[in-house]
Design a protein around this motif. Structure first.
Motif, PDB file in Angstrom:
ATOM      1  N   ILE B   7     -41.036  15.021 -37.881  1.00  0.00           N
ATOM      2  CA  ILE B   7     -41.404  15.250 -36.490  1.00  0.00           C
ATOM      3  C   ILE B   7     -42.600  15.935 -35.986  1.00  0.00           C
ATOM      4  O   ILE B   7     -43.064  16.083 -35.035  1.00  0.00           O
ATOM      5  N   ILE B  13     -47.207  24.102 -35.156  1.00  0.00           N
ATOM      6  CA  ILE B  13     -46.340  25.213 -34.781  1.00  0.00           C
ATOM      7  C   ILE B  13     -47.092  26.217 -35.109  1.00  0.00           C
ATOM      8  O   ILE B  13     -47.698  26.555 -36.128  1.00  0.00           O
ATOM      9  N   PRO B  14     -47.500  27.381 -34.204  1.00  0.00           N
ATOM     10  CA  PRO B  14     -48.255  28.597 -34.624  1.00  0.00           C
ATOM     11  C   PRO B  14     -47.114  29.437 -35.482  1.00  0.00           C
ATOM     12  O   PRO B  14     -46.189  29.547 -35.180  1.00  0.00           O
ATOM     13  N   GLY B  17     -44.151  31.429 -33.758  1.00  0.00           N
ATOM     14  CA  GLY B  17     -43.972  30.790 -32.708  1.00  0.00           C
ATOM     15  C   GLY B  17     -43.282  29.699 -33.035  1.00  0.00           C
ATOM     16  O   GLY B  17     -42.451  29.557 -34.003  1.00  0.00           O
ATOM     17  N   ALA B  18     -42.994  28.825 -31.954  1.00  0.00           N
ATOM     18  CA  ALA B  18     -42.005  27.723 -31.898  1.00  0.00           C
ATOM     19  C   ALA B  18     -42.564  26.619 -31.259  1.00  0.00           C
ATOM     20  O   ALA B  18     -43.309  26.621 -30.268  1.00  0.00           O
ATOM     21  N   ARG B  19     -42.024  25.299 -31.509  1.00  0.00           N
ATOM     22  CA  ARG B  19     -42.091  24.236 -30.564  1.00  0.00           C
ATOM     23  C   ARG B  19     -40.773  23.632 -30.621  1.00  0.00           C
ATOM     24  O   ARG B  19     -39.989  23.745 -31.124  1.00  0.00           O
ATOM     25  N   VAL B  20     -40.916  22.641 -29.372  1.00  0.00           N
ATOM     26  CA  VAL B  20     -39.597  21.974 -28.879  1.00  0.00           C
ATOM     27  C   VAL B  20     -39.382  20.483 -29.614  1.00  0.00           C
ATOM     28  O   VAL B  20     -40.460  19.863 -29.229  1.00  0.00           O
ATOM     29  N   VAL B  21     -38.389  20.277 -29.790  1.00  0.00           N
ATOM     30  CA  VAL B  21     -38.182  18.699 -30.102  1.00  0.00           C
ATOM     31  C   VAL B  21     -36.863  18.333 -29.227  1.00  0.00           C
ATOM     32  O   VAL B  21     -36.054  19.102 -29.068  1.00  0.00           O
ATOM     33  N   LYS B  22     -37.254  17.238 -28.298  1.00  0.00           N
ATOM     34  CA  LYS B  22     -36.353  16.657 -27.529  1.00  0.00           C
ATOM     35  C   LYS B  22     -35.382  15.893 -28.419  1.00  0.00           C
ATOM     36  O   LYS B  22     -35.944  14.636 -28.825  1.00  0.00           O
ATOM     37  N   VAL B  30     -37.943  24.676 -33.027  1.00  0.00           N
ATOM     38  CA  VAL B  30     -38.198  24.683 -34.491  1.00  0.00           C
ATOM     39  C   VAL B  30     -39.328  25.928 -34.614  1.00  0.00           C
ATOM     40  O   VAL B  30     -40.384  26.044 -33.835  1.00  0.00           O
ATOM     41  N   GLU B  54     -39.399  30.135 -26.616  1.00  0.00           N
ATOM     42  CA  GLU B  54     -40.275  30.893 -25.796  1.00  0.00           C
ATOM     43  C   GLU B  54     -40.155  32.383 -26.301  1.00  0.00           C
ATOM     44  O   GLU B  54     -41.088  33.201 -25.439  1.00  0.00           O
TER      45      GLU B  54
END
Lengths: 808, 111
Positions: B7, B13-14, B17-22, B30, B54
């Motif tokens: 992915i 990704i910081p 922190g986090a990022r989104v996977v749709k 994640v 977030e």
């Protein structure tokens, strides 16, 4: 058959009497009510808030036309009674007559007018009714002299000062309110009033009021002359007894009544400020309400006895806290306990006789007044607690039983924590289950874990369950450390700590990586202390500050562009409208801070929308930040016919100086162009009210979960000086306040006097401004521009979209 | 055996922190911790549906940005007084690339 009751005078005492009467026996009397004033009953005590602009007349009306109509009261307002025919039991007004079975005289009191030349000139008023109040409300920018430094005179003076008048108080005695205050408290009161720009002249005897067509000045015996467009005589009142005298009722200083409030004529009763009972006359409202209760019973042929109790005095001047009760003259056998805190302007004095309190004077901190008053009224023996008495109930180990009793009486289902819906029963169960610290209670029930305003109540419920053995919340700023906020700030400075990991390491954090409570606080403390060295840690910021937009309940965001001072242009509005349509914004709303809010924006659209708004010259409005939010303004002298200064221009200028700065909590400003205060400046963190002579700067207001009026900080003659003072204040707040404390909380902790001393000192002020500018060299920039660059934009979108692959 | 799908890069990704996977089963958050551990959790707080991606990441926990529920990234379980949890998903980091359970591509989770 109904009997006929005639009441002369529609004031607070007779109003209360009618309430009691109609409640208890609605069909016993046909009531006719005469009043010289062309209106019914209103709360005269509230004339001071009306004068100062905190309330309107409509808000203080206690009985309106509908109230009288519903009870069939024959109202004859604007009809002064001219005679009582006792033989035929008839009352005559200037227009009509009424027969009575019982007559109540409630003519109140008349202001005492000192017999000096000029006392009848237009522009000389008393302070008794609405007409006087209205005359005083119209003094903005004018000179006013109040003769009399008692309760009423000072409320008049403070009210007119709040309206923007230049006020002088002339007082015959050596210190203000000499009947209620001793000289020390009188001095503190005088100092506070002088700080609000009121001139106080004690030992001043009025010789004449000067003027040809109307009052122009007041001349004192010592030759001093004060200019005066308006003169308010507030030297005292005397019972209004003329009708009773003419009717040959027994009258001394007031109309003489017995314990049942009957006059020398068995069909005639009297109550209120016009009566004399056992040699005593009355001016405060509490005994008048007692009289109303007693007279209602008398009229219903029940036995009742009026026995006056001592009453306490409080001054209704916002920001001047004083409390006085009992007798505090020095006398043999009397002793004093005195507490002074000169730095904070606090003075408390208890007068004791035979180990009982006989007098209480408090200034600056009156929170314990009711408790002392209770001890005095009960004649309680204070011998056992004499050593700590002056410190109040909190130091008496169980003596402060009253609030506990109230909590004990609550049912188990009573909601204690509104944010999290925690009931008293839940807290009791958790305490029984071993949660005996506040922190433990928070983590197992969430009580007081959100806004925290219920913390005191939660502790009381816990005390109830644990038998008074509640352990206080640990001093630490959160569960990760035992160091308090203040200690952490001090150590950051003294140990030269310049990163969050350094703070956690060197101060012995108990958790890995802190928590959502301490991390944002540390990030703020570090950037405030080391603006040039420390780099803001976005990952330690709450989502709104990290994403520079406010998250909504559905995970979308709201976007608020900055409109300097609330001023915009057609082209800006077009750009906002275009953005709203382009990104399908479901709601466009105007905010309380004079901005436009675009609600319901998807996260991935944020940088694109910002770029569009940037292109039209719009920048972030920081509607999401613990930082400068908005400067709300009115139109001021540029357009408004009342405006005294360019409030809009000043607001824009302040916003351009302060924007982008991070602060312990959000900061909102208001600038009003005249004392009408259309920008509602006096409930902001910093409020400026323009007057003819310059700018009145006040601080520490609140209009959220708490509502609080601002307190005067300074007056400035020029815009430049105003900007300097406000900037210095904001920097002082940035350097000193605990994270998430609004200015009003910080000011309450450190004291306004200390703040004034810092701001007033030229060197300190300049240094504060310099440090603010150093910080602004980093932070006075638009985050939207920084985050909508080609490198940044992809980070706002999902990392991957597996739904697309599924579709393939 | 679990199949994995790439992915993105760990550097996307910081830290903290986090990022989104749709995904077909909803959004997945994640997370990357300060010491480069990576976790994948359902991005929907069981309380009021807040986006955990977030939240503030501290240690191996995350705090929901809406009402401060705290979740353990290892188990997906709420901490303290709050009861509930979110789904966790298998994932790997190989040569700086993040791989996630390929089952997320399908419309419903494999039993």
């Amino acid at each position: 058959m109904k009997r006929k009751l005639v009441v002369i005078g529609s004031g607070m005492a007779s109003g209360r009497l009618l309430e009691h009467l109609f409640d208890a026996a609605p069909d016993a009397w046909d009531v006719t009510l005469f009043n010289a004033e062309p209106r019914g009953n209103y709360n005269r005590l509230m004339l001071s808030p009306v004068l100062s602009g905190e309330k309107t007349y409509d808000q203080i009306v206690t009985h309106d036309d509908a109230w009288y109509a519903a009870r069939g009261v024959d109202c004859r307002f604007g009809e002064p009674v001219v005679g009582i025919d006792r033989a035929n039991r008839v009352v005559h007004s200037n227009r009509s007559s009424a027969r009575y079975d019982a007559l109540v005289i409630a003519t109140g009191s008349a202001p005492f007018i000192i017999p000096v030349p000029g006392k009848d000139l237009p522009g000389v008023v008393a302070y008794r009714d609405l007409e006087d109040t209205r005359a005083m409300m119209d003094t903005a920018g004018k000179d006013a002299v109040v003769i009399g430094g008692g309760l009423l005179g000072l409320e008049a003076a403070a009210g007119m000062a709040a309206r923007g008048a230049r006020v002088t108080v002339v007082h015959l005695m050596g210190h203000l309110m000499e009947r209620q205050l001793d000289p020390a408290a009188g001095y503190l009161l005088q100092r506070d009033l002088e700080r609000r720009g009121i001139t106080v002249h004690c030992k001043g005897a009025t010789k004449a009021i000067l003027g040809t067509d109307r009052a122009e000045a007041v001349l004192l015996e010592d030759g001093t002359v004060y200019p005066a467009d308006l003169v308010c005589m507030a030297v005292g009142i005397r019972p209004e007894t003329r009708l009773a005298v003419d009717a040959h009722l027994e009258v001394e200083r007031g109309i003489v009544v017995d314990d049942a409030l009957r006059t020398s004529d068995p069909h005639i009763f009297a109550l209120g400020e016009c009566v004399e009972h056992r040699g005593q006359v009355f001016g405060l409202v509490a005994p008048l309400y007692d009289q109303a209760k007693v007279l209602a019973k008398t009229l219903m042929d029940q036995d009742a006895v009026f026995a006056p109790v001592q009453t306490a005095t409080k001054l209704k001047v916002t920001g001047c806290d004083l409390f006085s009760a009992g007798d505090f003259a020095e006398a043999p056998g009397r002793e004093d306990i005195v507490f002074r805190d000169p730095g904070r302007g606090i003075y408390k004095r208890l007068v004791l006789e035979n180990d009982r309190i006989v007098g209480v004077v408090m200034y600056g901190d009156t929170a314990d007044g009711a408790w002392f008053y209770g001890l005095m009224k009960d004649g309680a023996d204070i011998g056992p607690m004499r050593d700590t008495l002056i410190f109040g109930p909190a130091f008496q180990g169980g003596a402060a039983a009253d609030p506990m009793a109230a909590v004990a009486a609550l049912p188990p289902e009573a909601e204690i924590c509104g944010c999290n819906g925690v009931s008293k029963g839940t807290i009791l169960n958790a305490a029984a289950g071993g949660a005996c610290t506040l922190e433990a209670m928070r983590s197992c029930t969430k009580a007081s874990a959100s806004c925290g305003t219920c913390t005191g109540l939660v502790q009381q419920v816990m005390a109830l369950a644990l038998g008074g053995e509640v352990q206080d919340a640990p001093a630490g700023m959160c569960k990760c450390t035992d160091h308090s906020h203040e200690d952490v700030r001090r150590l950051i400075r003294s140990m030269g700590l310049k990163s969050i990991p350094a703070v956690m390491q060197d101060l012995g954090w108990k958790t890995v990586g802190g928590c959502h409570s301490c991390r944002p606080a540390l990030n703020y403390y570090l950037l405030a202390e080391w603006p040039l060295d420390y780099r803001d840690d976005r990952q330690s910021r709450f989502v709104n500050e990290r994403n520079h937009a406010n998250i909504q309940k559905d995970g979308t965001y709201s976007v608020v562009p900055r409109m300097w001072g609330g001023v915009t242009t057609p082209s800006e509005l077009r750009a906002i409208a275009d953005a709203a349509e382009k990104y399908d914004v479901p709601m466009v709303k105007v905010t309380g801070g004079q901005r436009i809010d675009l609600l319901g924006v998807r996260k991935e659209d944020l940088p694109h929308m910002w770029a569009d708004l940037n292109a039209a010259g719009l920048v972030s409005g920081h509607a999401y930040s613990k930082g400068l939010r908005t400067v709300k303004t009115c139109v001021g002298s540029q357009f408004c016919r009342f405006g005294t200064q360019d409030s809009t221009g000043l607001g824009i200028r302040l916003e351009q100086v302060l924007w982008g700065s991070w602060t312990p909590h959000k900061v909102k400003l208001g600038v009003s162009g005249c004392p009408r205060n259309c920008a509602e400046a006096t409930c902001k963190d910093v409020g400026i009210v323009c007057v003819d002579s310059g700018y009145q700067i006040s601080v520490a207001g609140a209009a959220g979960m708490e509502v609080k009026e601002t307190e005067p900080l300074a007056t400035a003659a020029t815009e430049d000086e105003t900007v300097a003072i406000v900037t210095a204040f904001v920097q002082l707040y940035r350097e000193g306040a605990r994270y998430l404390h609004r200015p009003y909380k910080w000011v309450a902790r450190v004291g306004l006097d200390w703040i004034k001393a810092q701001i007033d000192d030229p060197a300190t002020r300049a240094a504060l401004i310099e440090r603010f500018e150093i910080s602004q060299s980093v932070y006075r920039r638009d985050p939207w521009a920084d985050l909508s660059t080609p490198a940044e934009v992809p980070r706002w979108a999902p990392l991957a979209d597996l739904t697309l692959e599924a579709a393939e | 055996m679990t199949l994995f799908v790439d992915i993105g890069s760990l550097d996307d990704i910081p830290r903290q922190g986090a990022r989104v996977v749709k995904t077909a089963q909803g959004c997945v958050a994640v997370f990357r911790t300060a010491d480069d551990q990576v976790f994948a959790l359902e991005d929907r707080c069981p309380h009021r549906g807040g986006p955990l991606s977030e939240g503030i990441v501290h240690g191996t926990s995350v705090t929901c940005p809406l009402h401060n529920w705290v979740f353990d990234l290892n188990s997906g379980q709420a901490q303290g007084a709050d009861k509930g949890g979110v789904l966790t998903y298998a994932m790997q980091v190989r040569q700086g690339r993040i791989l996630i359970d390929a089952g997320l591509i399908r419309r419903s989770a494999a039993a």
